[in-house]
Design a protein around this motif. Structure first.
Motif, PDB file in Angstrom:
ATOM      1  N   ILE A 148      -3.207   0.742  13.577  1.00 33.96           N
ATOM      2  CA  ILE A 148      -2.978   1.905  12.726  1.00 33.96           C
ATOM      3  C   ILE A 148      -4.341   2.507  12.377  1.00 33.96           C
ATOM      4  O   ILE A 148      -5.376   1.865  12.569  1.00 33.96           O
ATOM      5  CB  ILE A 148      -2.192   1.510  11.451  1.00 33.96           C
ATOM      6  CG1 ILE A 148      -1.440   2.703  10.861  1.00 33.96           C
ATOM      7  CG2 ILE A 148      -3.090   0.838  10.422  1.00 33.96           C
ATOM      8  CD1 ILE A 148      -0.417   2.312   9.793  1.00 33.96           C
ATOM      9  N   GLY A 149      -4.368   3.720  11.890  1.00 32.98           N
ATOM     10  CA  GLY A 149      -5.629   4.334  11.513  1.00 32.98           C
ATOM     11  C   GLY A 149      -6.484   4.635  12.729  1.00 32.98           C
ATOM     12  O   GLY A 149      -6.027   5.230  13.704  1.00 32.98           O
ATOM     13  N   PHE A 150      -7.757   4.191  12.718  1.00 32.27           N
ATOM     14  CA  PHE A 150      -8.660   4.439  13.830  1.00 32.27           C
ATOM     15  C   PHE A 150      -8.538   3.392  14.933  1.00 32.27           C
ATOM     16  O   PHE A 150      -9.283   3.446  15.908  1.00 32.27           O
ATOM     17  CB  PHE A 150     -10.108   4.500  13.329  1.00 32.27           C
ATOM     18  CG  PHE A 150     -10.405   5.725  12.512  1.00 32.27           C
ATOM     19  CD1 PHE A 150     -10.329   6.984  13.076  1.00 32.27           C
ATOM     20  CD2 PHE A 150     -10.739   5.621  11.174  1.00 32.27           C
ATOM     21  CE1 PHE A 150     -10.594   8.127  12.336  1.00 32.27           C
ATOM     22  CE2 PHE A 150     -11.017   6.747  10.417  1.00 32.27           C
ATOM     23  CZ  PHE A 150     -10.935   8.014  10.996  1.00 32.27           C
ATOM     24  N   LEU A 185      -3.360   9.760   5.196  1.00 30.83           N
ATOM     25  CA  LEU A 185      -3.089   8.583   4.372  1.00 30.83           C
ATOM     26  C   LEU A 185      -1.601   8.450   4.071  1.00 30.83           C
ATOM     27  O   LEU A 185      -1.035   7.351   4.146  1.00 30.83           O
ATOM     28  CB  LEU A 185      -3.883   8.672   3.072  1.00 30.83           C
ATOM     29  CG  LEU A 185      -5.375   8.315   3.172  1.00 30.83           C
ATOM     30  CD1 LEU A 185      -6.126   8.792   1.933  1.00 30.83           C
ATOM     31  CD2 LEU A 185      -5.556   6.818   3.363  1.00 30.83           C
ATOM     32  N   ALA A 186      -0.953   9.555   3.743  1.00 34.93           N
ATOM     33  CA  ALA A 186       0.479   9.509   3.436  1.00 34.93           C
ATOM     34  C   ALA A 186       1.283   9.128   4.671  1.00 34.93           C
ATOM     35  O   ALA A 186       2.272   8.380   4.581  1.00 34.93           O
ATOM     36  CB  ALA A 186       0.935  10.863   2.888  1.00 34.93           C
ATOM     37  N   HIS A 187       0.862   9.642   5.825  1.00 37.48           N
ATOM     38  CA  HIS A 187       1.570   9.321   7.070  1.00 37.48           C
ATOM     39  C   HIS A 187       1.501   7.825   7.360  1.00 37.48           C
ATOM     40  O   HIS A 187       2.517   7.208   7.732  1.00 37.48           O
ATOM     41  CB  HIS A 187       0.965  10.118   8.225  1.00 37.48           C
ATOM     42  CG  HIS A 187       1.599   9.828   9.546  1.00 37.48           C
ATOM     43  ND1 HIS A 187       2.804  10.370   9.922  1.00 37.48           N
ATOM     44  CD2 HIS A 187       1.213   9.026  10.574  1.00 37.48           C
ATOM     45  CE1 HIS A 187       3.127   9.927  11.119  1.00 37.48           C
ATOM     46  NE2 HIS A 187       2.171   9.103  11.531  1.00 37.48           N
ATOM     47  N   MET A 188       0.331   7.232   7.198  1.00 40.37           N
ATOM     48  CA  MET A 188       0.211   5.795   7.440  1.00 40.37           C
ATOM     49  C   MET A 188       1.047   4.985   6.452  1.00 40.37           C
ATOM     50  O   MET A 188       1.660   3.978   6.828  1.00 40.37           O
ATOM     51  CB  MET A 188      -1.254   5.375   7.366  1.00 40.37           C
ATOM     52  CG  MET A 188      -2.047   5.790   8.584  1.00 40.37           C
ATOM     53  SD  MET A 188      -3.698   5.080   8.606  1.00 40.37           S
ATOM     54  CE  MET A 188      -4.442   5.992   7.266  1.00 40.37           C
ATOM     55  N   ASP A 217     -11.363   5.676   1.266  1.00 42.54           N
ATOM     56  CA  ASP A 217     -10.063   5.735   1.945  1.00 42.54           C
ATOM     57  C   ASP A 217      -9.470   4.340   2.110  1.00 42.54           C
ATOM     58  O   ASP A 217      -8.264   4.137   1.914  1.00 42.54           O
ATOM     59  CB  ASP A 217     -10.213   6.388   3.317  1.00 42.54           C
ATOM     60  CG  ASP A 217     -10.430   7.883   3.244  1.00 42.54           C
ATOM     61  OD1 ASP A 217     -10.069   8.489   2.213  1.00 42.54           O
ATOM     62  OD2 ASP A 217     -10.961   8.453   4.222  1.00 42.54           O
ATOM     63  N   ALA A 218     -10.314   3.383   2.501  1.00 39.24           N
ATOM     64  CA  ALA A 218      -9.837   2.015   2.675  1.00 39.24           C
ATOM     65  C   ALA A 218      -9.287   1.467   1.367  1.00 39.24           C
ATOM     66  O   ALA A 218      -8.239   0.800   1.343  1.00 39.24           O
ATOM     67  CB  ALA A 218     -10.966   1.125   3.192  1.00 39.24           C
ATOM     68  N   THR A 219      -9.968   1.761   0.271  1.00 37.33           N
ATOM     69  CA  THR A 219      -9.525   1.268  -1.033  1.00 37.33           C
ATOM     70  C   THR A 219      -8.209   1.911  -1.440  1.00 37.33           C
ATOM     71  O   THR A 219      -7.279   1.220  -1.895  1.00 37.33           O
ATOM     72  CB  THR A 219     -10.607   1.558  -2.093  1.00 37.33           C
ATOM     73  OG1 THR A 219     -11.843   0.951  -1.690  1.00 37.33           O
ATOM     74  CG2 THR A 219     -10.202   1.007  -3.446  1.00 37.33           C
ATOM     75  N   ARG A 220      -8.104   3.218  -1.271  1.00 33.45           N
ATOM     76  CA  ARG A 220      -6.850   3.902  -1.630  1.00 33.45           C
ATOM     77  C   ARG A 220      -5.678   3.368  -0.804  1.00 33.45           C
ATOM     78  O   ARG A 220      -4.585   3.133  -1.339  1.00 33.45           O
ATOM     79  CB  ARG A 220      -6.998   5.412  -1.431  1.00 33.45           C
ATOM     80  CG  ARG A 220      -7.744   6.114  -2.560  1.00 33.45           C
ATOM     81  CD  ARG A 220      -7.705   7.616  -2.400  1.00 33.45           C
ATOM     82  NE  ARG A 220      -8.594   8.067  -1.337  1.00 33.45           N
ATOM     83  CZ  ARG A 220      -9.887   8.328  -1.513  1.00 33.45           C
ATOM     84  NH1 ARG A 220     -10.430   8.184  -2.710  1.00 33.45           N
ATOM     85  NH2 ARG A 220     -10.632   8.745  -0.504  1.00 33.45           N
ATOM     86  N   PHE A 221      -5.910   3.182   0.478  1.00 39.44           N
ATOM     87  CA  PHE A 221      -4.828   2.700   1.339  1.00 39.44           C
ATOM     88  C   PHE A 221      -4.435   1.267   0.978  1.00 39.44           C
ATOM     89  O   PHE A 221      -3.244   0.947   0.869  1.00 39.44           O
ATOM     90  CB  PHE A 221      -5.260   2.778   2.801  1.00 39.44           C
ATOM     91  CG  PHE A 221      -4.199   2.354   3.774  1.00 39.44           C
ATOM     92  CD1 PHE A 221      -3.081   3.139   3.999  1.00 39.44           C
ATOM     93  CD2 PHE A 221      -4.314   1.164   4.477  1.00 39.44           C
ATOM     94  CE1 PHE A 221      -2.098   2.754   4.899  1.00 39.44           C
ATOM     95  CE2 PHE A 221      -3.343   0.765   5.370  1.00 39.44           C
ATOM     96  CZ  PHE A 221      -2.228   1.568   5.582  1.00 39.44           C
ATOM     97  N   ALA A 222      -5.425   0.405   0.807  1.00 39.93           N
ATOM     98  CA  ALA A 222      -5.140  -1.002   0.491  1.00 39.93           C
ATOM     99  C   ALA A 222      -4.358  -1.128  -0.811  1.00 39.93           C
ATOM    100  O   ALA A 222      -3.406  -1.924  -0.907  1.00 39.93           O
ATOM    101  CB  ALA A 222      -6.432  -1.797   0.419  1.00 39.93           C
TER     102      ALA A 222
END
Length: 398
Positions: A148-150, A185-188, A217-222
């Protein structure tokens, strides 16, 4: 016993090492199939180890360990180490795990990162279908890992995914990098939700994410996926083919979330794991025996991580069937911070015809039984494998 030769041949796209001795005992090991360029790097080690006793594994390694580096350059040294253990086990009439201190488990859990059909797209529905298919494999996997992501080129398949320009267009070992859009971010998050609806609480879900994310971004996603109880988020900041560790950045991320953070497949040697372990910068480490320096190196790192409350889930997706055998041996010996290792498959399929010694099926209920046969527990059949050698490598088994 003395080493008389070190050979390296291409079987399919995999560099395969053979160490020859004057006692008629050979040792074999296999590097990642993504490293066909490795052959000359292995062969330049030959003159440094010929004449040494292969059962004095550490002494031999002192002659070549300094010639490795972060992935991919440590692989040549790592596969030589694994082949030495294969010889030592055969010479002693014992499986390698006995020489590494003995097994702590009779079967070793594997996770499915590579036995899969390609993703047909990057929508939540695509991820749900693909995850369901991974869990329906006959191996009965209890853990699956999804890109996912990159990682896996989502940035190419999802419009407006990040604020950046694609540079590498799928070139192996390179990574895009940039700030993710709110939509990305929302899509993931939607994709994770869809996968968790498939796995529920009956199977573990891990995500291979990058590298390439910003810390923010990593922090928000986690934090956003904490409710899903993921097993880990892998390589968000640095990771595969990145020649450094970023322990300080990982430490900040790890302390900001309850979602476990994982990295380490590119790291060579125990010394380079110290910053991650001693600062508790991650929750899970994932060294690859074919990149980290070999089996004994991985075991030392696992034990040191255990002292610091860090789990281990070794990498290994492209290490082939000889890599699978090596992972079974070393993971049988690891402390109870071991979660599972990434299951390598034989590619092309003819690999399953030329390697003997695995149980049938290899994986049952998500585990591989630990064999009691000497060395790595498997053998290459020269008569069957020889037809897949190029003319240049025709004397590999002679």
């Amino acid at each position: 016993m003395k080493i008389t030769d070190l050979k390296c041949a291409m079987l399919g796209s995999s560099p395969v090492v053979r160490i020859v001795t004057d006692a008629g005992i050979d040792g074999f090991a296999q590097a990642e199939s993504w490293k066909p360029f490795l052959k000359p790097l292995v062969l330049q080690l030959r003159d440094k180890i010929v004449g040494l006793d292969p059962t004095d594994v550490e002494q031999v390694m002192l002659h070549i360990r300094h010639l490795g580096g972060f992935k991919p350059w440590g692989a040549a040294v790592s596969v030589v180490e694994i082949a030495l253990w294969d010889i030592a086990g055969k010479a002693a009439g014992l499986p390698v795990y006995k020489l590494l201190g003995g097994k702590q488990r009779d079967r070793v859990r594997v996770y499915n990162g590579g036995k899969r059909e390609p993703l047909t797209g990057f929508s939540p529905e695509d991820y749900a279908r693909n995850t369901a298919a991974m869990l329906m494999q006959e191996e009965g996997f209890t853990i699956v890992k999804q890109p996912i992501g990159f990682h896996g080129r989502m940035e190419a398949g999802v419009a407006n995914f990040f604020y950046g320009d694609r540079m590498f267009c799928g070139q192996h070992g390179t990574h895009e990098r940039g700030v993710l859009s709110e939509y990305g971010l929302a899509h993931m998050a939607d994709c994770v939700q869809a996968m968790k609806e498939v796995t529920g609480d009956r199977a573990g879900l891990a995500l291979d994410c990058g590298p390439g994310w910003t810390v923010g971004d990593a922090t928000r996603f986690a934090i956003g996926v904490e409710k899903h109880s993921l097993l880990w988020l892998e390589d968000l900041l640095s990771g595969d083919y990145v020649p450094y560790v970023d322990a300080d950045l990982y430490a900040g991320l790890t302390r900001a979330t309850t979602t476990p953070i994982h990295t380490g497949e590119q790291i060579y040697l125990r010394q380079n794991f110290r910053p991650l372990i001693e600062t508790k910068a991650v929750n899970v480490i994932g060294p690859d025996p074919c990149d980290v320096g070999g089996l004994a190196e991985l075991k030392w790192i696992a034990e040191y991580a255990d002292l610091h409350g860090i789990q281990i889930a070794p990498h290994g997706i492209a290490n082939g069937l000889l890599g699978l055998a090596a992972l079974v041996q070393v993971c049988a010996t690891l402390p109870r911070n071991f979660i599972a290792f990434e299951y390598p498959v034989g590619e092309p399929d003819w690999w399953y015809d030329i390697v003997d010694g695995f149980p049938e099926p290899i994986v049952r209920d998500g585990h591989v039984a630990v064999p009691d046969t000497p060395g790595l527990g498997i053998t290459i059949n020269p008569a069957k494998a020889g037809k897949y050698l190029s003319p240049e490598d025709g004397a590999f088994f002679d």
